[in-house]
Write a protein that holds these residues in place. Structure first.
Motif, mmCIF file in Angstrom:
data_model
loop_
_atom_site.group_PDB
_atom_site.id
_atom_site.type_symbol
_atom_site.label_atom_id
_atom_site.label_comp_id
_atom_site.label_asym_id
_atom_site.label_seq_id
_atom_site.Cartn_x
_atom_site.Cartn_y
_atom_site.Cartn_z
ATOM 1 N N LYS A 1 0.837 -1.211 0.000
ATOM 2 C CA LYS A 1 0.000 0.000 0.000
ATOM 3 C C LYS A 1 0.868 1.257 0.000
ATOM 4 C CE LYS A 1 -3.698 2.324 2.532
ATOM 5 N NZ LYS A 1 -4.658 2.234 3.669
ATOM 6 N N ARG A 2 1.859 1.270 0.863
ATOM 7 C CA ARG A 2 2.706 2.464 0.979
ATOM 8 C C ARG A 2 3.554 2.690 -0.260
ATOM 9 N NH1 ARG A 2 5.355 1.464 6.796
ATOM 10 N NH2 ARG A 2 6.705 3.201 6.141
ATOM 11 N N ARG A 3 3.855 1.626 -0.985
ATOM 12 C CA ARG A 3 4.660 1.747 -2.199
ATOM 13 C C ARG A 3 3.819 1.919 -3.469
ATOM 14 N NH1 ARG A 3 9.617 3.667 -2.795
ATOM 15 N NH2 ARG A 3 11.218 2.539 -1.640
ATOM 16 N N GLY A 4 2.518 1.968 -3.316
ATOM 17 C CA GLY A 4 1.664 2.250 -4.465
ATOM 18 C C GLY A 4 1.429 1.092 -5.406
ATOM 19 N N VAL A 5 1.556 -0.145 -4.918
ATOM 20 C CA VAL A 5 1.230 -1.305 -5.746
ATOM 21 C C VAL A 5 -0.227 -1.204 -6.175
ATOM 22 C CG1 VAL A 5 0.942 -3.816 -5.715
ATOM 23 C CG2 VAL A 5 2.974 -2.782 -4.699
ATOM 24 N N SER A 6 -0.497 -1.435 -7.457
ATOM 25 C CA SER A 6 -1.839 -1.196 -7.996
ATOM 26 C C SER A 6 -2.711 -2.441 -8.043
ATOM 27 C CB SER A 6 -1.743 -0.612 -9.410
ATOM 28 O OG SER A 6 -1.264 -1.585 -10.325
ATOM 29 N N PHE A 7 -2.100 -3.629 -7.868
ATOM 30 C CA PHE A 7 -2.881 -4.870 -7.948
ATOM 31 C C PHE A 7 -2.144 -5.979 -7.207
ATOM 32 C CE2 PHE A 7 -3.837 -8.966 -9.969
ATOM 33 C CZ PHE A 7 -5.222 -8.993 -9.858
ATOM 34 N N ILE A 8 -2.904 -6.772 -6.446
ATOM 35 C CA ILE A 8 -2.342 -7.927 -5.743
ATOM 36 C C ILE A 8 -3.115 -9.180 -6.140
ATOM 37 C CG2 ILE A 8 -2.014 -9.064 -3.510
ATOM 38 C CD1 ILE A 8 -1.636 -6.341 -2.240
ATOM 39 N N ALA A 9 -2.396 -10.197 -6.559
ATOM 40 C CA ALA A 9 -2.965 -11.536 -6.692
ATOM 41 C C ALA A 9 -2.408 -12.338 -5.525
ATOM 42 C CB ALA A 9 -2.573 -12.172 -8.016
ATOM 43 N N TYR A 10 -3.287 -12.814 -4.660
ATOM 44 C CA TYR A 10 -2.852 -13.483 -3.424
ATOM 45 C C TYR A 10 -3.258 -14.949 -3.440
ATOM 46 C CZ TYR A 10 -2.879 -15.030 1.419
ATOM 47 O OH TYR A 10 -2.681 -15.761 2.560
ATOM 48 N N THR A 11 -2.316 -15.832 -3.134
ATOM 49 C CA THR A 11 -2.602 -17.269 -3.112
ATOM 50 C C THR A 11 -3.243 -17.651 -1.780
ATOM 51 O OG1 THR A 11 -0.373 -17.818 -2.300
ATOM 52 C CG2 THR A 11 -0.707 -17.810 -4.686
ATOM 53 N N SER A 12 -4.542 -17.806 -1.813
ATOM 54 C CA SER A 12 -5.330 -18.127 -0.633
ATOM 55 C C SER A 12 -5.690 -19.610 -0.648
ATOM 56 C CB SER A 12 -6.577 -17.235 -0.591
ATOM 57 O OG SER A 12 -7.289 -17.377 0.611
ATOM 58 N N LEU A 13 -6.744 -19.981 0.062
ATOM 59 C CA LEU A 13 -7.158 -21.376 0.204
ATOM 60 C C LEU A 13 -8.603 -21.537 -0.232
ATOM 61 C CD1 LEU A 13 -6.456 -24.266 1.419
ATOM 62 C CD2 LEU A 13 -7.572 -23.442 3.503
ATOM 63 N N ALA A 14 -8.924 -22.694 -0.760
ATOM 64 C CA ALA A 14 -10.287 -22.989 -1.209
ATOM 65 C C ALA A 14 -11.315 -22.615 -0.137
ATOM 66 C CB ALA A 14 -10.417 -24.478 -1.544
ATOM 67 N N GLN A 15 -12.340 -21.889 -0.559
ATOM 68 C CA GLN A 15 -13.490 -21.548 0.286
ATOM 69 C C GLN A 15 -13.064 -20.922 1.612
ATOM 70 O OE1 GLN A 15 -16.925 -24.574 -0.640
ATOM 71 N NE2 GLN A 15 -15.214 -25.777 0.159
ATOM 72 N N ALA A 16 -12.003 -20.128 1.581
ATOM 73 C CA ALA A 16 -11.415 -19.624 2.821
ATOM 74 C C ALA A 16 -12.437 -18.935 3.720
ATOM 75 C CB ALA A 16 -10.271 -18.663 2.499
ATOM 76 N N ASP A 17 -13.376 -18.213 3.127
ATOM 77 C CA ASP A 17 -14.336 -17.468 3.940
ATOM 78 C C ASP A 17 -15.519 -18.312 4.399
ATOM 79 O OD1 ASP A 17 -15.302 -17.746 1.349
ATOM 80 O OD2 ASP A 17 -16.350 -15.817 1.364
ATOM 81 N N LEU A 18 -15.596 -19.557 3.953
ATOM 82 C CA LEU A 18 -16.736 -20.412 4.295
ATOM 83 C C LEU A 18 -16.369 -21.536 5.253
ATOM 84 C CD1 LEU A 18 -18.393 -20.813 0.773
ATOM 85 C CD2 LEU A 18 -18.988 -19.174 2.582
ATOM 86 N N VAL A 19 -15.073 -21.802 5.412
ATOM 87 C CA VAL A 19 -14.633 -22.914 6.256
ATOM 88 C C VAL A 19 -13.824 -22.369 7.425
ATOM 89 C CG1 VAL A 19 -14.600 -24.512 4.318
ATOM 90 C CG2 VAL A 19 -12.511 -23.273 4.921
ATOM 91 N N HIS A 20 -13.593 -23.224 8.391
ATOM 92 C CA HIS A 20 -12.766 -22.831 9.526
ATOM 93 C C HIS A 20 -11.878 -24.014 9.881
ATOM 94 C CE1 HIS A 20 -11.633 -20.506 13.083
ATOM 95 N NE2 HIS A 20 -11.674 -21.643 13.752
ATOM 96 N N ASN A 21 -10.617 -23.922 9.477
ATOM 97 C CA ASN A 21 -9.684 -25.008 9.752
ATOM 98 C C ASN A 21 -8.302 -24.444 10.036
ATOM 99 O OD1 ASN A 21 -8.265 -24.704 7.151
ATOM 100 N ND2 ASN A 21 -10.112 -25.590 6.243
ATOM 101 N N MET A 22 -7.339 -25.327 10.251
ATOM 102 C CA MET A 22 -5.998 -24.905 10.651
ATOM 103 C C MET A 22 -5.318 -24.046 9.590
ATOM 104 S SD MET A 22 -3.643 -28.262 9.989
ATOM 105 C CE MET A 22 -3.532 -29.000 8.357
ATOM 106 N N LEU A 23 -5.758 -24.155 8.350
ATOM 107 C CA LEU A 23 -5.137 -23.419 7.258
ATOM 108 C C LEU A 23 -5.896 -22.152 6.895
ATOM 109 C CD1 LEU A 23 -4.272 -26.399 4.857
ATOM 110 C CD2 LEU A 23 -2.759 -25.267 6.490
ATOM 111 N N SER A 24 -7.201 -22.167 7.050
ATOM 112 C CA SER A 24 -8.022 -21.080 6.520
ATOM 113 C C SER A 24 -7.888 -19.787 7.302
ATOM 114 C CB SER A 24 -9.487 -21.503 6.480
ATOM 115 O OG SER A 24 -9.993 -21.703 7.786
#
Length: 282
Positions: free
Chosen positions: A89-112
């Motif tokens: 943010k401070r360096r003005g990056v205009s786009f982030i592609a972030y490697t997340s986890l399947a259904q991260a917002d719908l599950v609750h596990n050790m990885l999510s």
């Protein structure tokens, strides 16, 4: 910029970006200067930055427009990921592609949980983004493949739950294409066709010509079966993964993967062969 550029995923992503963009426009971020030569030998510019050191990231992110943010290792991941987002943010990056986890917002596990935290940080930053919710690398099953080739039994403890296995290089290609495109949705569920371990056993059998039986074990049996094949810590980690698979956390139906790639995924039998070959099991 590709973070984690000296790792497997980062290396694949750099190789794909070379096909999609001028090499002079591609930068690799690595933590350990001793690994710089590995990336530089491919012709890429290398910058040194540690997720745990925001000042190093501030320096490394200078002039970076689009960032492939490969998630770090568990441990201090939340504070480290917060540093990456803040520096971007401070360096003005205009786009982030972030490697997340399947259904991260719908599950609750050790990885999510760490991924949910990081996604929230990126959202709060206001930086345009795509969350690449990767399902599961087929390479993660290499230990079970090795055990199966030794015993004739592909063991698991997740009943009839499905997984969207694909090769790490395929996930990395999708990430590279999303990074270049910039026109992708905010969230992409990257998953191959839902597949059961029984089907994976069939693919392993076809790939090797050896009889392989899929065997569903309880936790105690699973641990005992792998006791001589890996450390206790490794086996316990696999147990945790089997639990989340059994819970249905990796059961995803989505065409986002092929949309991101622009082509179909490698068939399961051929993908298994590729994993076995890289593990010197063929």
């Amino acid at each position: 910029m590709v973070t984690g550029a000296s790792g497997g995923f980062g290396g694949y992503a750099l190789d794909w970006l070379r096909r999609l963009a001028p090499e002079d426009d591609i930068v690799g971020l690595i933590r350990d200067p001793r690994k710089a030569a590995k990336v530089e030998s491919k012709g890429f510019e290398v910058r040194i930055g540690d997720y745990g050191d925001i000042d190093s990231l501030m320096s490394a992110f200078g002039g970076v427009d689009r960032l492939l943010f490969i998630s770090g290792a568990p441990g201090n991941r939340r504070s480290e990921h917060a540093h990456v987002v803040e520096a971007a943010k401070r360096r003005g990056v205009s786009f982030i592609a972030y490697t997340s986890l399947a259904q991260a917002d719908l599950v609750h596990n050790m990885l999510s949980t760490d991924h949910v935290f990081t996604e929230a940080k990126i959202l709060q930053s206001g930086i345009p983004h795509t969350f690449l919710r990767n399902n599961w690398y087929l390479e993660n099953e290499a230990l079970l493949f090795r055990h199966a080739l030794k015993t004739g039994r592909l063991i698991y403890m997740s009943d009839e739950a499905t997984v969207g296995w694909a090769l790490k290089r395929e996930y990395a290609e999708a990430a590279a294409r999303v990074l270049i495109s910039g026109n992708e949705p905010e969230v992409m569920e990257l998953s191959a066709d839902p597949t059961r371990y029984g089907e994976l056993a069939q693919a392993l059998e076809a790939a090797t010509g050896k009889a392989i039986e899929a065997v569903d074990l309880d936790e105690e049996q699973f641990v005992e079966a792998l006791r001589d094949d890996a450390s206790e810590q490794t086996v316990q980690g696999m147990v945790e993964v089997q639990r989340l698979i059994a819970h249905g956390d990796l059961e995803v139906e989505s065409d986002d993967f092929t949309l991101a790639l622009g082509h179909s995924l490698l068939g399961l039998e051929d993908a298994v062969k590729e994993v076995l070959s890289k593990q010197h099991l063929l």
